[in-house]
Design an enzyme around this catalytic site. Structure first.
Site, PDB file in Angstrom:
ATOM      1  CB  CYS A  79      -0.945   0.058   1.090  1.00 22.23           C
ATOM      2  SG  CYS A  79      -1.925   1.456   1.781  1.00 22.23           S
ATOM      3  CB  CYS A  82       0.424   2.061   3.949  1.00 18.21           C
ATOM      4  SG  CYS A  82      -1.507   1.146   3.920  1.00 18.21           S
TER       5      CYS A  82
END
Length: 324
Positions: A79, A82
């Site tokens: 991700c 993230c």
């Protein structure tokens, strides 16, 4: 968790109050000494960011949330957002200096936790306070927005649940270092001693004022906070007619001031669970200012008993269920 060395297993009297304060002071000294030696007591900044999996979730998140707000960062290695958000949260966890703990959960390795929280996409950030999960935000939010959300979280945690966070040891001496120079007695020792002497003499109003004098200059003084909560409780019940107070509470279950007065007597009499249960039931039934008055009195009684007492931990969870 470190014990508060403060409980009310029996009737509260002046000797018990003084003994509790002395025990607490010894515990604080022991924690400070342990911290100087690299041992327990205050946590290190590294302990404010933890990796959590399904096996440790109960201990590291749910149980810890009765002591400090736990912010959960759901993330994954693949991700990209993230990778932008996680370093910001980690830095803020250290900057907030124990006001919350950051728990990082890898969704690929912990699918069940992701499903239990209803996470639809990552990054997703939740908080757990007193065992209750609260969604905070999703996506790589701007830092200003994150700070605002965290500020609200720690404020609610303190005002509603009395969670003031963890003590963080920023200056632990490395192993083998020379012992730290003895710290001289603090400037408030004479005021704290005056408060204890006032309690011994039954002068509860004088004790209250002495503790307030300390807190006006040092709002974070834990000994003064504890002493003030005890002195105010003893002052409130001084001169009360227990039979009349209990009769009024029994005959008027919806009368919030009557329930609050009875809870004070319950606690002074050593009936801790009864005091907590009475106020939690009152919070559940009441609304508006009455509900807030019962909640605040419950938080004050938590201070008297001690945050680490298991009865306080259980009552915090029950309070959370009543509020949310």
């Amino acid at each position: 968790m470190q014990p508060r060395n403060m409980s009310m297993s029996g009737v509260v009297d002046l000797a018990a109050v003084k003994a509790a304060q002395e025990a607490k002071a010894k515990a604080e000294q022991a924690r400070a000494e342990a911290a100087r030696q690299g041992g327990g007591g205050a946590v290190s900044p590294a302990d404010l960011v933890i990796d959590v999996d399904e096996a440790a979730f109960e201990r590291d998140v749910l149980q810890r949330s009765t002591e400090v707000p736990v912010v959960i960062d759901f993330w994954a290695e693949w991700c990209q957002p993230c990778k932008q958000l996680s370093p910001v949260l980690e830095r803020l966890a250290v900057e907030y200096n124990g006001r919350f703990v950051l728990a990082k959960i890898d969704v690929d390795a912990n699918q069940m936790l992701m499903q239990q929280f209803g996470v639809q996409g990552i990054p997703a950030v939740f908080a757990v306070v007193a065992g209750q999960a609260l969604p905070l935000f999703q996506g790589a939010a701007p830092e200003a927005q994150i700070r605002g959300t965290l500020d609200q979280l720690v404020q609610v945690a303190e005002e509603r649940f009395g969670l003031t966070g963890l003590a963080v040891d920023q200056d632990a001496e490395p192993a083998g270092a020379e012992p730290a120079e003895q710290v001289p007695a603090g400037p408030y020792d004479h005021l704290l001693e005056a408060a204890v002497q006032a309690l011994d003499a039954g002068d509860f109003s004088g004790a209250v004022q002495a503790y307030k004098n300390v807190l006006s200059d040092d709002p974070g003084n834990t000994e003064a906070k504890l002493g003030l909560a005890q002195a105010e409780l003893l002052q409130r019940v001084q001169g009360a007619d227990p039979q009349a107070v209990r009769k009024a509470a029994a005959e008027n279950p919806l009368d919030v001031p009557a329930q609050i007065a009875a809870a004070d007597l319950d606690l002074v009499g050593g009936h801790v669970e009864d005091a907590f249960g009475r106020l939690i039931d009152t919070v559940r039934r009441a609304a508006g200012d009455d509900r807030d008055a019962a909640r605040l009195r419950l938080l004050e009684l938590f201070e008297v008993v001690g945050a680490e007492d298991p009865r306080v931990t259980a009552a915090r969870r029950a309070l959370a269920r009543a509020l949310f």
